[in-house]
Design a protein around this motif. Structure first.
Motif, mmCIF file in Angstrom:
data_model
loop_
_atom_site.group_PDB
_atom_site.id
_atom_site.type_symbol
_atom_site.label_atom_id
_atom_site.label_comp_id
_atom_site.label_asym_id
_atom_site.label_seq_id
_atom_site.Cartn_x
_atom_site.Cartn_y
_atom_site.Cartn_z
ATOM 1 N N ILE A 190 -15.396 -91.450 -12.254
ATOM 2 C CA ILE A 190 -16.760 -90.958 -12.995
ATOM 3 C C ILE A 190 -17.529 -91.868 -13.493
ATOM 4 C CG2 ILE A 190 -15.879 -88.639 -13.437
ATOM 5 C CD1 ILE A 190 -15.628 -89.319 -16.526
ATOM 6 N N LEU A 191 -18.655 -91.783 -14.068
ATOM 7 C CA LEU A 191 -19.416 -92.810 -14.671
ATOM 8 C C LEU A 191 -19.588 -92.261 -16.128
ATOM 9 C CD1 LEU A 191 -22.835 -93.713 -12.286
ATOM 10 C CD2 LEU A 191 -20.597 -94.919 -12.930
ATOM 11 N N SER A 192 -18.761 -92.993 -16.945
ATOM 12 C CA SER A 192 -18.758 -92.470 -18.395
ATOM 13 C C SER A 192 -20.002 -92.715 -18.913
ATOM 14 C CB SER A 192 -17.562 -93.265 -19.246
ATOM 15 O OG SER A 192 -17.817 -94.679 -18.972
ATOM 16 N N LYS A 208 -16.651 -82.584 -16.970
ATOM 17 C CA LYS A 208 -17.428 -81.522 -16.709
ATOM 18 C C LYS A 208 -17.419 -80.588 -15.695
ATOM 19 C CE LYS A 208 -21.907 -84.317 -18.131
ATOM 20 N NZ LYS A 208 -23.244 -84.787 -17.520
ATOM 21 N N MET A 209 -16.137 -79.665 -16.214
ATOM 22 C CA MET A 209 -15.414 -78.701 -15.117
ATOM 23 C C MET A 209 -16.547 -77.577 -15.338
ATOM 24 S SD MET A 209 -13.135 -79.296 -13.129
ATOM 25 C CE MET A 209 -12.650 -77.553 -13.056
ATOM 26 N N ASP A 210 -16.664 -77.052 -14.065
ATOM 27 C CA ASP A 210 -17.701 -75.958 -14.077
ATOM 28 C C ASP A 210 -17.114 -74.757 -12.970
ATOM 29 O OD1 ASP A 210 -20.066 -74.334 -14.273
ATOM 30 O OD2 ASP A 210 -21.449 -75.988 -13.445
ATOM 31 N N TRP A 247 -14.713 -73.593 -7.871
ATOM 32 C CA TRP A 247 -14.749 -74.640 -9.074
ATOM 33 C C TRP A 247 -15.220 -76.103 -8.960
ATOM 34 C CZ3 TRP A 247 -12.296 -72.594 -13.465
ATOM 35 C CH2 TRP A 247 -11.345 -71.325 -13.169
ATOM 36 N N SER A 248 -16.011 -76.608 -9.729
ATOM 37 C CA SER A 248 -16.783 -77.808 -9.459
ATOM 38 C C SER A 248 -16.426 -78.927 -10.601
ATOM 39 C CB SER A 248 -18.319 -77.547 -9.252
ATOM 40 O OG SER A 248 -18.276 -76.613 -8.155
ATOM 41 N N ALA A 249 -16.258 -80.274 -10.099
ATOM 42 C CA ALA A 249 -16.223 -81.111 -11.270
ATOM 43 C C ALA A 249 -17.572 -82.013 -11.233
ATOM 44 C CB ALA A 249 -15.080 -82.276 -10.880
ATOM 45 N N ARG A 250 -18.566 -81.501 -12.050
ATOM 46 C CA ARG A 250 -19.904 -82.001 -12.014
ATOM 47 C C ARG A 250 -19.885 -83.718 -12.041
ATOM 48 N NH1 ARG A 250 -21.838 -78.182 -9.210
ATOM 49 N NH2 ARG A 250 -22.076 -76.154 -10.245
ATOM 50 N N ASP A 251 -19.348 -84.210 -12.861
ATOM 51 C CA ASP A 251 -19.432 -85.795 -13.224
ATOM 52 C C ASP A 251 -18.725 -86.493 -11.853
ATOM 53 O OD1 ASP A 251 -16.720 -84.502 -13.953
ATOM 54 O OD2 ASP A 251 -16.664 -85.584 -15.835
ATOM 55 N N SER A 265 -14.912 -83.556 -5.768
ATOM 56 C CA SER A 265 -15.302 -82.736 -6.842
ATOM 57 C C SER A 265 -15.096 -81.206 -6.749
ATOM 58 C CB SER A 265 -17.029 -83.197 -6.926
ATOM 59 O OG SER A 265 -17.669 -83.040 -5.979
ATOM 60 N N LYS A 266 -15.070 -81.003 -5.002
ATOM 61 C CA LYS A 266 -15.057 -79.600 -4.713
ATOM 62 C C LYS A 266 -13.638 -79.275 -4.171
ATOM 63 C CE LYS A 266 -19.502 -78.233 -5.296
ATOM 64 N NZ LYS A 266 -19.809 -77.320 -5.769
ATOM 65 N N ASN A 267 -12.667 -80.187 -3.727
ATOM 66 C CA ASN A 267 -11.665 -79.815 -2.762
ATOM 67 C C ASN A 267 -10.289 -79.414 -3.528
ATOM 68 O OD1 ASN A 267 -10.655 -82.083 -3.533
ATOM 69 N ND2 ASN A 267 -11.058 -83.148 -1.656
ATOM 70 N N PHE A 268 -10.323 -79.582 -4.790
ATOM 71 C CA PHE A 268 -9.157 -79.291 -5.658
ATOM 72 C C PHE A 268 -8.926 -77.856 -5.947
ATOM 73 C CE2 PHE A 268 -12.764 -79.535 -8.562
ATOM 74 C CZ PHE A 268 -12.545 -78.552 -9.464
#
Length: 437
Positions: A190-192, A208-210, A247-251, A265-268
């Motif tokens: 991720i970019l902090s 940024k879990m969504d 479920w999505s990891a937006r960062d 970001s999508k495959n977990f």
């Protein structure tokens, strides 16, 4: 639609009225191997026990195929095709119907009733089909526009192709899980500090879990390599619908998606509800989707056919303290493209489908804030907080949060619903050298 009544006592608020008859895979203490069942009220009708004890004695057409009800997935049943699904569903309805034509099959057969009708609370549900491939689409127009505004502004919110075709990407079938399976927060790059130059990522658990409120649709009829499925034939390839949380990891997504789209970001983890509501059960609630002001190419043109469904959808979030808040309510009508259109487009170049393949609708959002189907939209990518019950607040999900999606059609006493699609977010695996959340 005329209401039917069962001789079985069914709560009027049950998603599994006699109008429904969804199919799933269960196991019990008595039968630990997963096998097919249908949900009716507060019970699962165990179709393995039912079939092995002459439950289908009055339906001759299914008798040569009864082995499908002893399989660990619904693939074999799905492969029988929609006409067979229809007659099996209608037969089960007639067996369960008050004053129905076959009281001797179950109603008056106390031994079979005791063996085959099992309280849902005593059943473990499993992934209903073996999924070979999974494709996630992006058919929620309001979601696509809102996200586009966040990252590109209102003038360029929708890409030029958006209304011409069902935009999609190939997902990961191995991480599609049944409702109730915990989801672990993923690690990734991720970019902090996205504003810094040069761009330098760090390895970190997603901050940024969504969630994404979606529907999923399973395929029941294969297609051959090189042979498109026509828009007219596409409905016969569709088995049924489930609720879906992609479920999505937006960062992680923001850093990785250029130029090929979402990946880690999508495959977990993608959660689906356990009970498949057949297309025939949804047919009374067929509706039009969002109007498309672009003239579609003939291979996508459904004419006046109603291929969307008036499914009322809602999302709740329960925090680790036990407070539950409804964070979204919307309708499945808020899609620009239908599942038949998705299938027709997916195969137009000759891509084959297999029984058990899964298509996701994309995030379903309405026009108002209360109808937004993900936190990315609701919090404007973390710029504002949403307030929950008990005074808690969220920009994105925290460890221990439980997200539950529900959906149903119809009226009290005759509901056609999906039950729940639920998942709890677990802490990330601690990696050496990773940054903290």
């Amino acid at each position: 639609m005329e209401a039917m009544k069962s001789w079985l006592d069914i709560d009027r608020d049950s998603h599994f009225s006699i109008h429904n008859i969804p199919f799933g895979i269960v196991s019990t203490k008595a039968k630990s191997q997963p096998h097919p069942a249908t949900a009716i009220g507060g019970y699962a009708l165990d179709l393995q026990i039912f079939s092995q004890n002459n439950g289908f004695a009055s339906l001759s057409i299914i008798q040569p195929h009864q082995a499908v009800f002893s399989q660990p997935t619904l693939n074999a049943f799905a492969a029988l095709g929609r006409p067979m699904h229809r007659v099996v569903r209608e037969y089960l309805q007639s067996v369960l119907l008050a004053n129905g034509p076959f009281p001797q099959i179950l109603r008056d057969n106390q031994i079979l009733r005791n063996a085959a009708l099992i309280p849902l609370k005593d059943c473990q549900t499993h992934l209903p089909l073996q999924i070979g491939d999974y494709t996630d689409f992006y058919a929620g127009l309001h979601h696509a526009y809102n996200v586009g505004v966040l990252f590109r502004g209102p003038q360029n919110a929708l890409q030029p192709n958006y209304k011409h075709l069902p935009v999609g990407y190939h997902g990961r079938a191995s991480s599609v899980v049944v409702s109730g399976t915990p989801i672990r927060r993923p690690n990734g790059q991720i970019l902090s500090n996205p504003a810094a130059e040069p761009k330098q990522p760090v390895m970190s658990p997603s901050r940024k879990m969504d969630i994404e409120l979606e529907l999923g649709c399973f395929v029941c009829k294969p297609s051959a390599l090189g042979e498109p499925v026509s828009i007219d034939d596409a409905p016969q390839h569709l088995f049924g619908v489930v609720l879906m949380n992609d479920w999505s990891a937006r960062d992680i997504q923001a850093w990785e998606y250029v130029p090929l789209g979402p990946f880690n970001s999508k495959n977990f983890g993608t959660s689906i509800s356990p009970w498949i509501v057949l297309m025939d059960a949804l047919e009374p609630y067929a509706a039009v989707g969002i109007h498309n002001d672009v003239k579609l190419m003939p291979y996508l043109d459904e004419g006046d056919r109603k291929s969307h469904f008036a499914i009322d959808l809602s999302v709740t979030l329960t925090t680790a303290t036990g407070n539950t808040s409804t964070i979204s309510r919307t309708s499945a009508k808020n899609l620009l493209f239908s599942f038949p259109q998705m299938l027709a487009h997916h195969t137009i170049g000759g891509c084959p489908f297999n029984v058990g393949d899964l298509m996701g609708s994309g995030t379903i959002s309405g026009e108002t804030k209360a109808e937004k189907g993900c936190l990315l939209e609701q919090t404007e990518n973390g710029k504002v907080e949403i307030e929950l019950e008990g005074g808690e607040r969220r920009k994105f999900l925290e460890d221990g949060d439980v997200v539950s999606i529900t959906g149903c059609c119809g009226k009290q006493g005759a509901l056609v619903g999906f039950g729940e699609c639920t998942g709890r977010l677990e802490p990330a695996v601690q990696l050496k050298g990773s940054s903290p959340v």
